[in-house]
Design a protein around this motif. Structure first.
Motif, PDB file in Angstrom:
ATOM      1  N   GLU A 174       0.823  -1.215   0.000  1.00  0.00           N
ATOM      2  CA  GLU A 174       0.000   0.000   0.000  1.00  0.00           C
ATOM      3  C   GLU A 174       0.852   1.258   0.000  1.00  0.00           C
ATOM      4  OE1 GLU A 174      -0.963   0.913   4.636  1.00  0.00           O
ATOM      5  OE2 GLU A 174      -2.088  -0.719   3.729  1.00  0.00           O
ATOM      6  N   GLU A 175       2.093   1.151   0.493  1.00  0.00           N
ATOM      7  CA  GLU A 175       2.989   2.306   0.515  1.00  0.00           C
ATOM      8  C   GLU A 175       3.405   2.650  -0.911  1.00  0.00           C
ATOM      9  OE1 GLU A 175       3.174   0.066   4.255  1.00  0.00           O
ATOM     10  OE2 GLU A 175       3.758  -0.549   2.274  1.00  0.00           O
ATOM     11  N   LYS A 176       3.817   3.879  -1.113  1.00  0.00           N
ATOM     12  CA  LYS A 176       4.210   4.342  -2.441  1.00  0.00           C
ATOM     13  C   LYS A 176       5.668   4.796  -2.425  1.00  0.00           C
ATOM     14  CE  LYS A 176       0.029   3.817  -3.900  1.00  0.00           C
ATOM     15  NZ  LYS A 176      -0.256   2.426  -4.088  1.00  0.00           N
ATOM     16  N   GLY A 177       6.305   4.701  -3.574  1.00  0.00           N
ATOM     17  CA  GLY A 177       7.650   5.226  -3.759  1.00  0.00           C
ATOM     18  C   GLY A 177       8.696   4.531  -2.909  1.00  0.00           C
ATOM     19  N   PRO A 178       9.637   5.312  -2.373  1.00  0.00           N
ATOM     20  CA  PRO A 178      10.734   4.718  -1.606  1.00  0.00           C
ATOM     21  C   PRO A 178      10.271   4.024  -0.325  1.00  0.00           C
ATOM     22  CG  PRO A 178      11.053   7.108  -1.871  1.00  0.00           C
ATOM     23  CD  PRO A 178       9.781   6.745  -2.537  1.00  0.00           C
ATOM     24  N   VAL A 179       9.124   4.423   0.210  1.00  0.00           N
ATOM     25  CA  VAL A 179       8.618   3.782   1.423  1.00  0.00           C
ATOM     26  C   VAL A 179       8.266   2.326   1.131  1.00  0.00           C
ATOM     27  CG1 VAL A 179       6.818   3.858   3.190  1.00  0.00           C
ATOM     28  CG2 VAL A 179       7.820   5.971   2.356  1.00  0.00           C
ATOM     29  N   ALA A 180       7.720   2.045  -0.036  1.00  0.00           N
ATOM     30  CA  ALA A 180       7.397   0.662  -0.404  1.00  0.00           C
ATOM     31  C   ALA A 180       8.673  -0.164  -0.541  1.00  0.00           C
ATOM     32  CB  ALA A 180       6.607   0.633  -1.711  1.00  0.00           C
ATOM     33  N   TRP A 181       9.698   0.422  -1.130  1.00  0.00           N
ATOM     34  CA  TRP A 181      10.973  -0.290  -1.271  1.00  0.00           C
ATOM     35  C   TRP A 181      11.593  -0.551   0.095  1.00  0.00           C
ATOM     36  CZ3 TRP A 181      12.903  -2.458  -5.592  1.00  0.00           C
ATOM     37  CH2 TRP A 181      12.289  -2.114  -6.798  1.00  0.00           C
ATOM     38  N   LEU A 182      11.538   0.426   0.988  1.00  0.00           N
ATOM     39  CA  LEU A 182      12.061   0.241   2.336  1.00  0.00           C
ATOM     40  C   LEU A 182      11.263  -0.827   3.077  1.00  0.00           C
ATOM     41  CD1 LEU A 182      14.074   1.080   4.514  1.00  0.00           C
ATOM     42  CD2 LEU A 182      12.472   2.875   5.183  1.00  0.00           C
ATOM     43  N   ALA A 183       9.941  -0.808   2.942  1.00  0.00           N
ATOM     44  CA  ALA A 183       9.101  -1.822   3.581  1.00  0.00           C
ATOM     45  C   ALA A 183       9.458  -3.210   3.062  1.00  0.00           C
ATOM     46  CB  ALA A 183       7.625  -1.524   3.336  1.00  0.00           C
ATOM     47  N   PHE A 184       9.624  -3.332   1.753  1.00  0.00           N
ATOM     48  CA  PHE A 184       9.999  -4.626   1.181  1.00  0.00           C
ATOM     49  C   PHE A 184      11.351  -5.081   1.705  1.00  0.00           C
ATOM     50  CE2 PHE A 184      12.350  -7.041  -1.997  1.00  0.00           C
ATOM     51  CZ  PHE A 184      11.544  -8.168  -2.092  1.00  0.00           C
ATOM     52  N   PHE A 185      12.319  -4.187   1.740  1.00  0.00           N
ATOM     53  CA  PHE A 185      13.657  -4.530   2.207  1.00  0.00           C
ATOM     54  C   PHE A 185      13.632  -4.972   3.672  1.00  0.00           C
ATOM     55  CE2 PHE A 185      17.730  -3.168   4.129  1.00  0.00           C
ATOM     56  CZ  PHE A 185      18.559  -4.062   3.470  1.00  0.00           C
ATOM     57  N   LEU A 186      12.920  -4.239   4.510  1.00  0.00           N
ATOM     58  CA  LEU A 186      12.839  -4.606   5.924  1.00  0.00           C
ATOM     59  C   LEU A 186      12.092  -5.919   6.120  1.00  0.00           C
ATOM     60  CD1 LEU A 186      12.183  -1.110   7.527  1.00  0.00           C
ATOM     61  CD2 LEU A 186      14.295  -2.451   7.598  1.00  0.00           C
ATOM     62  N   GLU A 187      11.039  -6.135   5.354  1.00  0.00           N
ATOM     63  CA  GLU A 187      10.322  -7.404   5.450  1.00  0.00           C
ATOM     64  C   GLU A 187      11.145  -8.560   4.897  1.00  0.00           C
ATOM     65  OE1 GLU A 187       6.448  -6.661   3.746  1.00  0.00           O
ATOM     66  OE2 GLU A 187       5.677  -6.113   5.729  1.00  0.00           O
ATOM     67  N   LEU A 188      11.996  -8.286   3.910  1.00  0.00           N
ATOM     68  CA  LEU A 188      12.909  -9.311   3.400  1.00  0.00           C
ATOM     69  C   LEU A 188      13.919  -9.703   4.478  1.00  0.00           C
ATOM     70  CD1 LEU A 188      13.891 -11.013   0.984  1.00  0.00           C
ATOM     71  CD2 LEU A 188      15.378  -9.086   0.391  1.00  0.00           C
ATOM     72  N   ILE A 189      14.459  -8.717   5.188  1.00  0.00           N
ATOM     73  CA  ILE A 189      15.373  -9.010   6.298  1.00  0.00           C
ATOM     74  C   ILE A 189      14.668  -9.862   7.346  1.00  0.00           C
ATOM     75  CG2 ILE A 189      16.587  -7.981   8.264  1.00  0.00           C
ATOM     76  CD1 ILE A 189      17.304  -5.635   6.431  1.00  0.00           C
ATOM     77  N   ALA A 190      13.440  -9.478   7.698  1.00  0.00           N
ATOM     78  CA  ALA A 190      12.680 -10.226   8.700  1.00  0.00           C
ATOM     79  C   ALA A 190      12.394 -11.649   8.226  1.00  0.00           C
ATOM     80  CB  ALA A 190      11.387  -9.500   9.035  1.00  0.00           C
ATOM     81  N   ALA A 191      12.021 -11.800   6.956  1.00  0.00           N
ATOM     82  CA  ALA A 191      11.711 -13.129   6.428  1.00  0.00           C
ATOM     83  C   ALA A 191      12.945 -14.020   6.379  1.00  0.00           C
ATOM     84  CB  ALA A 191      11.099 -13.004   5.031  1.00  0.00           C
ATOM     85  N   LEU A 192      14.063 -13.471   5.943  1.00  0.00           N
ATOM     86  CA  LEU A 192      15.306 -14.260   5.904  1.00  0.00           C
ATOM     87  C   LEU A 192      15.756 -14.632   7.311  1.00  0.00           C
ATOM     88  CD1 LEU A 192      17.272 -12.411   3.072  1.00  0.00           C
ATOM     89  CD2 LEU A 192      16.167 -14.664   2.967  1.00  0.00           C
ATOM     90  N   THR A 193      15.582 -13.722   8.246  1.00  0.00           N
ATOM     91  CA  THR A 193      15.934 -14.018   9.638  1.00  0.00           C
ATOM     92  C   THR A 193      15.040 -15.109  10.193  1.00  0.00           C
ATOM     93  OG1 THR A 193      16.657 -11.736   9.939  1.00  0.00           O
ATOM     94  CG2 THR A 193      16.251 -13.020  11.927  1.00  0.00           C
TER      95      THR A 193
END
Length: 171
Positions: A12-31
């Motif tokens: 639902e986030e737009k622009g760089p916030v969506a990319w940051l959300a994806f990156f942080l969720e990727l870190i959480a998922a890999l962890t």
């Protein structure tokens, strides 16, 4: 479908916030995946090989810290905190917006000063050369990570949290 299109469709986030959300969720998922594999290896080693993974408890503690503090900014700017709205139906939207802005300010200020204190503790940990008990890894790096993610969460709350209150909330 390109990755950008997938990201726009699923976040639902737009622009760089969506990319940051994806990156942080990727870190959480890999962890989380790492913690799952560590637990499986530890249990398998303990019961079938007679030898557990050395430092599994420390790795689990560090993994949980990484997981929780990677998700904190995302949960914060999505408004996923526990909210008690018992009196909301008796208050006007203007009062609710003002209370939401006050809440965003208090939460972000608290997180900022908490991060300052945590960074002080990380610095003290580095000065004392504190390490984990079994693996002998420096503790200060995890403490610094917690401080940095607390600052990111404070920034997310004061920017995107306020944006949600002023722009996205319905009158």
């Amino acid at each position: 479908m390109t990755f950008s299109a997938w990201l726009a469709a699923h976040y639902e986030e737009k622009g760089p916030v969506a990319w940051l959300a994806f990156f942080l969720e990727l870190i959480a998922a890999l962890t989380l995946f790492f913690l799952m594999m560590l637990t499986c290896a530890d249990v398998f080693g303990r019961y079938f090989l007679g030898n557990a993974v050395d430092g599994a408890t420390e790795l689990t503690e560090m993994g949980i810290a990484i997981l929780v503090f990677a998700e904190m900014p995302v949960i914060t700017w999505r408004g996923g905190q526990v909210v008690v709205d018992i009196l909301d139906r008796w208050m006007s939207n203007t009062v609710l917006k003002v209370l939401g802005l006050i809440s965003a300010f208090l939460i972000s200020t608290s997180l900022y000063f908490l991060a300052e204190r945590i960074l002080y503790l990380a610095d003290r940990s580095f000065r004392r050369e504190e390490v984990t008990e079994y693996l002998q890894w420096p503790v200060g790096y995890i403490i610094e990570y917690v401080a940095i993610m607390s600052w990111v969460t404070a920034g997310a709350m004061i920017t995107y949290g306020v944006y949600r209150q002023l722009v996205l909330s319905k009158d």
